[in-house]
Design a protein around this motif. Structure first.
Motif, PDB file in Angstrom:
ATOM      1  N   VAL A 127      19.446  51.830 -72.839  1.00 55.65           N
ATOM      2  CA  VAL A 127      20.515  51.020 -72.243  1.00 55.65           C
ATOM      3  C   VAL A 127      20.692  49.728 -73.045  1.00 55.65           C
ATOM      4  O   VAL A 127      21.820  49.326 -73.353  1.00 55.65           O
ATOM      5  CB  VAL A 127      20.199  50.714 -70.759  1.00 55.65           C
ATOM      6  CG1 VAL A 127      21.153  49.682 -70.196  1.00 55.65           C
ATOM      7  CG2 VAL A 127      20.248  51.997 -69.933  1.00 55.65           C
ATOM      8  N   GLU A 128      19.568  49.098 -73.422  1.00 55.99           N
ATOM      9  CA  GLU A 128      19.630  47.861 -74.198  1.00 55.99           C
ATOM     10  C   GLU A 128      20.276  48.101 -75.565  1.00 55.99           C
ATOM     11  O   GLU A 128      21.123  47.321 -76.013  1.00 55.99           O
ATOM     12  CB  GLU A 128      18.222  47.277 -74.371  1.00 55.99           C
ATOM     13  CG  GLU A 128      18.159  46.020 -75.208  1.00 55.99           C
ATOM     14  CD  GLU A 128      18.983  44.874 -74.664  1.00 55.99           C
ATOM     15  OE1 GLU A 128      19.479  44.060 -75.467  1.00 55.99           O
ATOM     16  OE2 GLU A 128      19.164  44.786 -73.430  1.00 55.99           O
ATOM     17  N   LYS A 129      19.892  49.201 -76.233  1.00 60.61           N
ATOM     18  CA  LYS A 129      20.476  49.517 -77.541  1.00 60.61           C
ATOM     19  C   LYS A 129      21.985  49.765 -77.407  1.00 60.61           C
ATOM     20  O   LYS A 129      22.771  49.328 -78.244  1.00 60.61           O
ATOM     21  CB  LYS A 129      19.785  50.747 -78.142  1.00 60.61           C
ATOM     22  CG  LYS A 129      18.477  50.428 -78.822  1.00 60.61           C
ATOM     23  CD  LYS A 129      17.923  51.635 -79.544  1.00 60.61           C
ATOM     24  CE  LYS A 129      16.652  51.345 -80.286  1.00 60.61           C
ATOM     25  NZ  LYS A 129      15.533  50.943 -79.500  1.00 60.61           N
TER      26      LYS A 129
ATOM     27  N   ASN B  69      10.728  53.451 -69.552  1.00 61.82           N
ATOM     28  CA  ASN B  69      10.772  52.386 -70.571  1.00 61.82           C
ATOM     29  C   ASN B  69      11.725  52.752 -71.703  1.00 61.82           C
ATOM     30  O   ASN B  69      12.503  51.914 -72.171  1.00 61.82           O
ATOM     31  CB  ASN B  69       9.373  52.120 -71.133  1.00 61.82           C
ATOM     32  CG  ASN B  69       8.460  51.449 -70.128  1.00 61.82           C
ATOM     33  OD1 ASN B  69       8.914  50.865 -69.148  1.00 61.82           O
ATOM     34  ND2 ASN B  69       7.161  51.536 -70.348  1.00 61.82           N
TER      35      ASN B  69
ATOM     36  N   ARG C  18      18.564  54.879 -81.488  1.00 65.70           N
ATOM     37  CA  ARG C  18      18.869  55.457 -80.174  1.00 65.70           C
ATOM     38  C   ARG C  18      18.608  56.959 -80.176  1.00 65.70           C
ATOM     39  O   ARG C  18      18.029  57.498 -79.236  1.00 65.70           O
ATOM     40  CB  ARG C  18      20.326  55.166 -79.812  1.00 65.70           C
ATOM     41  CG  ARG C  18      20.716  55.613 -78.416  1.00 65.70           C
ATOM     42  CD  ARG C  18      22.170  55.356 -78.134  1.00 65.70           C
ATOM     43  NE  ARG C  18      22.991  56.100 -79.084  1.00 65.70           N
ATOM     44  CZ  ARG C  18      24.291  55.964 -79.206  1.00 65.70           C
ATOM     45  NH1 ARG C  18      24.938  55.095 -78.473  1.00 65.70           N
ATOM     46  NH2 ARG C  18      24.963  56.683 -80.065  1.00 65.70           N
TER      47      ARG C  18
ATOM     48  N   ASN D 198      23.964  48.539 -75.149  1.00 70.44           N
ATOM     49  CA  ASN D 198      24.601  47.228 -74.933  1.00 70.44           C
ATOM     50  C   ASN D 198      24.748  46.473 -76.250  1.00 70.44           C
ATOM     51  O   ASN D 198      25.791  45.849 -76.506  1.00 70.44           O
ATOM     52  CB  ASN D 198      23.795  46.397 -73.931  1.00 70.44           C
ATOM     53  CG  ASN D 198      23.901  46.941 -72.519  1.00 70.44           C
ATOM     54  OD1 ASN D 198      24.823  47.689 -72.199  1.00 70.44           O
ATOM     55  ND2 ASN D 198      22.946  46.598 -71.680  1.00 70.44           N
ATOM     56  N   GLN D 199      23.707  46.520 -77.098  1.00 69.98           N
ATOM     57  CA  GLN D 199      23.784  45.863 -78.404  1.00 69.98           C
ATOM     58  C   GLN D 199      24.900  46.487 -79.245  1.00 69.98           C
ATOM     59  O   GLN D 199      25.650  45.770 -79.917  1.00 69.98           O
ATOM     60  CB  GLN D 199      22.447  45.985 -79.136  1.00 69.98           C
ATOM     61  CG  GLN D 199      21.338  45.156 -78.558  1.00 69.98           C
ATOM     62  CD  GLN D 199      20.005  45.403 -79.266  1.00 69.98           C
ATOM     63  OE1 GLN D 199      19.892  46.262 -80.132  1.00 69.98           O
ATOM     64  NE2 GLN D 199      18.999  44.639 -78.890  1.00 69.98           N
TER      65      GLN D 199
ATOM     66  N   ASP E  68      15.250  52.405 -70.483  1.00 71.24           N
ATOM     67  CA  ASP E  68      15.654  50.993 -70.487  1.00 71.24           C
ATOM     68  C   ASP E  68      16.010  50.531 -71.903  1.00 71.24           C
ATOM     69  O   ASP E  68      16.987  49.803 -72.101  1.00 71.24           O
ATOM     70  CB  ASP E  68      14.541  50.113 -69.914  1.00 71.24           C
ATOM     71  CG  ASP E  68      14.300  50.375 -68.427  1.00 71.24           C
ATOM     72  OD1 ASP E  68      15.177  50.979 -67.774  1.00 71.24           O
ATOM     73  OD2 ASP E  68      13.223  49.987 -67.926  1.00 71.24           O
ATOM     74  N   GLU E  69      15.205  50.971 -72.888  1.00 72.02           N
ATOM     75  CA  GLU E  69      15.493  50.631 -74.288  1.00 72.02           C
ATOM     76  C   GLU E  69      16.832  51.225 -74.722  1.00 72.02           C
ATOM     77  O   GLU E  69      17.589  50.590 -75.461  1.00 72.02           O
ATOM     78  CB  GLU E  69      14.392  51.164 -75.204  1.00 72.02           C
ATOM     79  CG  GLU E  69      13.086  50.411 -75.121  1.00 72.02           C
ATOM     80  CD  GLU E  69      11.984  51.066 -75.959  1.00 72.02           C
ATOM     81  OE1 GLU E  69      12.315  51.870 -76.863  1.00 72.02           O
ATOM     82  OE2 GLU E  69      10.808  50.786 -75.693  1.00 72.02           O
TER      83      GLU E  69
END
Length: 195
Positions: free
Chosen positions: A35-37, A29, A71, A39-40, A32-33
């Motif tokens: 990777v999302e950060k 989890n 991050r 991308n942001q 995944d966070e």
């Protein structure tokens, strides 16, 4: 002489495997966070490069730095969880070894304890594992304090710090390069029109 029972005597392999699965899921989890950060951050970097308004660029720079700090915290949490998984796998291996020796060699507990050198080695190994685990936490705490102490508080909340300034400079440099490339690509077209 009575035997003293340890909490590890009742611990089953299934319980340890279940704990490992939960830790690995939590680690996934966090990954995944991360990777999302990232991308942001990438999206905001692109917006910052294209933006012409200085205040909005400053906003993007601050948001990027905020996401980078989040991050970094997530990375530390993930590393802590991975270290826990590693220790739990050692515990699972110890349980497996214990079961293996019980089942295959039929060695009684009394015979195991009679090997004082082996017992001392095992206890030292256990103590070293504990010390190493505590050292990781202590080191992380010292790192956190060092980073906090190194932070220079800005007089005004909305002012620029060094990181904001560096990102703004990068945005402007890339904007200038993009403008020059656009001018260069338009120049031959203008020359064709005059001919």
């Amino acid at each position: 002489m009575g035997w003293f029972k340890s909490k590890y005597d009742k611990l089953t392999r299934e319980e340890v495997v279940d704990a490992i699965c939960k830790l690995e899921k939590e680690t996934q989890n966090i990954e995944d966070e991360l990777v999302e950060k990232q991308n942001q951050i990438n999206v905001l970097m692109e917006k910052g490069k294209k933006e012409t308004d200085k205040q909005i660029k400053l906003f993007y720079a601050k948001r990027i730095n905020s996401l980078k700090a989040e991050r970094e915290q997530s990375v530390q949490r993930a590393m802590y969880l991975m270290y826990n998984v590693q220790l739990m796998n050692k515990l699972k291996a110890a349980i497996d070894d214990n079961q293996f020796f019980k089942n295959t060699s039929k060695v009684s507990l009394g015979n195991l304890l009679s090997d004082q050198k082996g017992l001392a080695k095992f206890l030292n190994k256990t103590l070293n594992t504990r010390v190493a685990a505590e050292d990781v936490l202590t080191s992380a705490d010292e790192t956190f304090k060092a980073v906090e102490d190194a932070y220079e508080k800005n007089g005004t909340i909305y002012g620029m710090n060094d990181q904001d300034d560096a990102l703004l400079a990068m945005f402007e440099t890339e904007e200038m390069v993009a403008d020059e490339q656009q001018m260069y690509s338009e120049k031959p077209k203008a020359q064709e029109d005059t001919e």
